[in-house]
Design an enzyme around this catalytic site. Sequence first.
Site, short mmCIF file in Angstrom:
data_model
loop_
_atom_site.label_atom_id
_atom_site.label_comp_id
_atom_site.label_asym_id
_atom_site.label_seq_id
_atom_site.Cartn_x
_atom_site.Cartn_y
_atom_site.Cartn_z
N GLY A 54 -4.49 4.01 -11.83
CA GLY A 54 -5.03 3.81 -10.50
C GLY A 54 -4.40 4.67 -9.43
O GLY A 54 -5.00 4.92 -8.39
N THR B 5 -9.06 -1.35 2.92
CA THR B 5 -8.98 -1.92 1.58
C THR B 5 -9.34 -3.41 1.66
O THR B 5 -9.76 -3.91 2.71
CB THR B 5 -7.58 -1.68 0.98
N ALA C 141 -14.81 -2.83 -5.55
CA ALA C 141 -14.27 -1.74 -6.37
C ALA C 141 -15.24 -1.39 -7.49
O ALA C 141 -15.46 -0.21 -7.80
CB ALA C 141 -12.92 -2.14 -6.94
N ALA D 283 -17.47 -7.08 -10.56
CA ALA D 283 -18.69 -6.96 -9.77
C ALA D 283 -18.41 -7.00 -8.28
O ALA D 283 -19.30 -7.25 -7.48
CB ALA D 283 -19.66 -8.08 -10.15
N ASP E 144 -13.91 6.26 -2.39
CA ASP E 144 -13.41 5.68 -3.64
C ASP E 144 -14.02 6.34 -4.87
O ASP E 144 -13.34 6.59 -5.86
CB ASP E 144 -13.68 4.17 -3.68
N VAL F 298 -22.36 -13.77 -14.35
CA VAL F 298 -23.48 -12.87 -14.62
C VAL F 298 -24.32 -12.65 -13.36
O VAL F 298 -24.85 -11.56 -13.15
CB VAL F 298 -24.36 -13.43 -15.76
N ARG G 157 -23.39 -12.33 -10.28
CA ARG G 157 -22.80 -11.27 -9.44
C ARG G 157 -23.04 -9.90 -10.06
O ARG G 157 -23.31 -8.92 -9.37
CB ARG G 157 -21.30 -11.50 -9.27
N SER H 155 0.82 -1.21 0.00
CA SER H 155 0.00 0.00 0.00
C SER H 155 0.85 1.27 0.00
O SER H 155 1.80 1.41 0.78
CB SER H 155 -0.93 0.02 1.22
N LYS I 177 -13.66 -4.20 3.29
CA LYS I 177 -14.52 -3.04 3.06
C LYS I 177 -15.98 -3.29 3.44
O LYS I 177 -16.64 -2.42 4.01
CB LYS I 177 -14.42 -2.57 1.61
N ASN J 178 -14.50 2.45 2.68
CA ASN J 178 -13.04 2.48 2.67
C ASN J 178 -12.50 3.45 3.72
O ASN J 178 -11.30 3.70 3.76
CB ASN J 178 -12.51 2.86 1.28
#
Length: 265
Positions: free
Chosen positions: A228, A63, A133, A130, A103, A155, A157, A15, A67, A88
């Site tokens: 990111g 993280t 994040a 899915a 986020d 699908v 999820r 991190s 979460k 988060n």
Amino acid sequence: MTLVAGVAGQPIAHSLSPVIHGAWIAAAGLDAVYERFGPADADGFAELVDKGRAGTLCGLNVTAPFKEQALALADEASATARTCGAANLLVFEDGRVRADSTDGMGLMAALAEQAPALDVRGRPAVVLGAGGAARAAAAALKAAGAEVGVLNRTVERARALADDLGVTVVDVGALGEAALVVNALSVAPTIDLGALRADAVLMDMTYRPLVTPFLAEGRARGLTTVDGLAMLIGQAGPSFRALFGIAPPDVDVRAVALNAMGEAG
């Protein structure tokens, strides 16, 4: 008394949040530290939150994989965190835990910085994945007025996410119309970037490496890309304000983070 905050996750050694917050703490002259916490499991994370309730910590960024648990353990939560189904950010005050999600703010800040010509209002945006994040990305983009579609190998999820957030489930055919494609997977997606519009924007929520294979292929095709790290810094700003009660000082934390990563700007 020294304020103690930090980031909790597993794994956590990679991190960059301590680097970013540490630079701001130093510039502001705060009597504070921002540390890495690596609970082994859900029980360990719950113990860490209990320490926050007891006054040992002023707050935590959170993280993966904690979460959703962070939201569940909170006494109160922002509308954004409830919408995302995850948090988060936890702030501890007088034995109570307040949850939030920054986020989405990080994602929108990254787009504004690295793809300033993009206006998502009324435009199709596809989120790959899915998980937590993807939920944060989809919620932020929907709030910004985008027509959000979720594309995921499983699908079921994707449908659960879409039902919760009021967005749609799409297939690979939707990529051809997308103004923005966000990779919210922890791995490189297997999609044909040749099917994308010439003016499509690609964003990867992963920041190690800075230029992921997904972004590298996009750049090779001449597409605008958003990394990111920009999102990490974007979500860190409002987190810092919530944790320490002041705005982040004017420090080039991207340069500091890139130096820590061993990468040039």
